[in-house]
Design an enzyme around this catalytic site. Structure first.
Site, PDB file in Angstrom:
ATOM      1  N   LYS A 184      75.839 -26.245 147.671  1.00 37.74           N
ATOM      2  CA  LYS A 184      75.208 -27.534 147.990  1.00 37.74           C
ATOM      3  C   LYS A 184      75.717 -27.884 149.429  1.00 37.74           C
ATOM      4  CE  LYS A 184      73.322 -28.641 143.718  1.00 37.74           C
ATOM      5  NZ  LYS A 184      73.605 -29.541 142.374  1.00 37.74           N
ATOM      6  N   GLN A 242      77.442 -34.184 139.810  1.00 32.73           N
ATOM      7  CA  GLN A 242      77.147 -32.688 139.338  1.00 32.73           C
ATOM      8  C   GLN A 242      77.237 -32.788 137.924  1.00 32.73           C
ATOM      9  OE1 GLN A 242      76.126 -30.113 141.010  1.00 32.73           O
ATOM     10  NE2 GLN A 242      75.589 -29.147 139.224  1.00 32.73           N
ATOM     11  N   ASP A 281      69.103 -36.783 143.868  1.00 35.43           N
ATOM     12  CA  ASP A 281      68.856 -35.900 142.783  1.00 35.43           C
ATOM     13  C   ASP A 281      67.423 -36.233 142.136  1.00 35.43           C
ATOM     14  OD1 ASP A 281      69.998 -33.544 142.286  1.00 35.43           O
ATOM     15  OD2 ASP A 281      71.716 -34.355 141.132  1.00 35.43           O
TER      16      ASP A 281
END
Ligand code: NAP
Length: 283
Positions: free
Chosen positions: A53, A97, A120
């Site tokens: 990412k 994460q 997200d």
């Protein structure tokens, strides 16, 4: 019939070029889109994901910050970091994460992210906007699947779509996005009897389970579009999806490969969400 491949790598390159161009336009106005990625603990798979990412940000003109913390980090400490990033004007997207260590309440941490930086799309505010059909951040994987349908000219309107899997990050938002696009949607899960009965009626099937061969040739309507979100390992340790690719390809009209299908789209849509967040902050 042999299904045509939906090439996630090629589509990603195309969308990422747009991301880079929009990031460049923001930079000219004095704002570089910024993504903060927080990782707690030493999960090997997570380490690879966060590195990819951050690299994708650098490659496309986005600013990124990677914060890696030991598994001993407390929930209070993580919440304090999120609060600091919420207030940081150089950061437009915050990603925590998952999974987090067991002593940290992941729901509480995700909810602490400012909704305006929830790239997200996991915050309940984002889920709420999706539910009621208002603009908001869409979870990256289902968002990427919708882009794949658009890329092959498949308009879900009037079609029967079957989603297999009902997780909050893939299955449920996928079903909502298809519904919003005017498909008739069936959402299947582990307690669905006779999965094939449903999938055989589907014009679009999205498999998001995490088990090999959940969808086999006898379960697919000829010509259907098959999107495989699953990421599994076969008996040789090779990456594979939920769909029996070799068996289904001769029946389907379109199919995503694994690897090279949905996988690359997920990070691409994260970049897109971050740029869109920065654009909103720039207004
Ligand atoms: P998850 O949270 O484990 O959810 C799996 C879902 O599948 C659950 O809803 C479960 O039903 C359902 N299920 C399990 N066995 C089933 C069966 N035999 N028939 C029908 N449904 C069944 O997984 P997830 O996070 O959604 O991820 C799904 C897969 O996608 C995984 O392989 C994951 O690695 C992959 N993934 C890939 C990407 C990407 O970028 N390519 C991104 C995210 C996830 P219940 O709810 O009843 O338990």
């Amino acid at each position: 019939m042999t299904a045509r491949l939906i090439d996630g790598n090629a589509l990603s390159r195309h969308i990422r070029a747009e991301v880079a161009q929009r990031a460049g336009a923001l930079k000219e106005r004095g704002m570089t889109p910024g993504l903060a990625v927080l990782q707690v603990g030493d999960n090997a798979a997570s380490r690879v994901y966060v590195r990819n990412k951050v690299k994708a940000c650098h490659d496309h003109g986005l600013h990124s910050v990677l914060e890696s913390y030991p598994a001993s980090m407390t929930e209070a400490e993580l919440l304090a970091r999120v609060r600091a990033l919420n207030a940081d004007p150089a950061i437009h997207g915050i990603l925590v994460q998952l999974p987090l260590p067991e002593h940290i309440d992941a729901f509480k941490v995700i909810e602490s992210i400012a909704a305006a930086k929830d790239v997200d799309g996991f915050h309940v505010a984002s889920a709420g906007t999706l539910m009621i059909g208002q603009p908001g951040f869409r979870p990256c994987t289902p968002y990427g699947c919708m882009k794949m349908l658009a890329a092959i000219g498949c308009d879900p309107k009037g079609k029967h779509a079957v989603v297999i899997g009902r997780s909050n990050i893939v299955g449920k938002p996928m079903a909502m996005l298809l519904l919003q696009a005017n498909a008739t949607v069936t959402l299947c899960h582990s307690a669905t009897p006779d999965l094939g009965h449903h999938t055989r009626q589907a014009d679009i099937v999205v498999a998001a389970v995490g088990k090999r061969n959940v969808l086999t040739a006898d379960m697919v309507k000829p010509g259907a579009v098959v999107i495989d979100v699953g990421m599994n390992r076969d008996e040789h340790g090779k990456l594979c999806g939920d769909v029996d690719f070799a068996g289904v390809r001769p029946v389907a009209g379109w199919i995503t490969p694994v690897p090279g299908g949905v996988g690359p789209m997920t990070i691409t849509m994260l970049l897109m969400n971050t740029v869109e967040s920065a654009e909103q902050h720039a207004r």
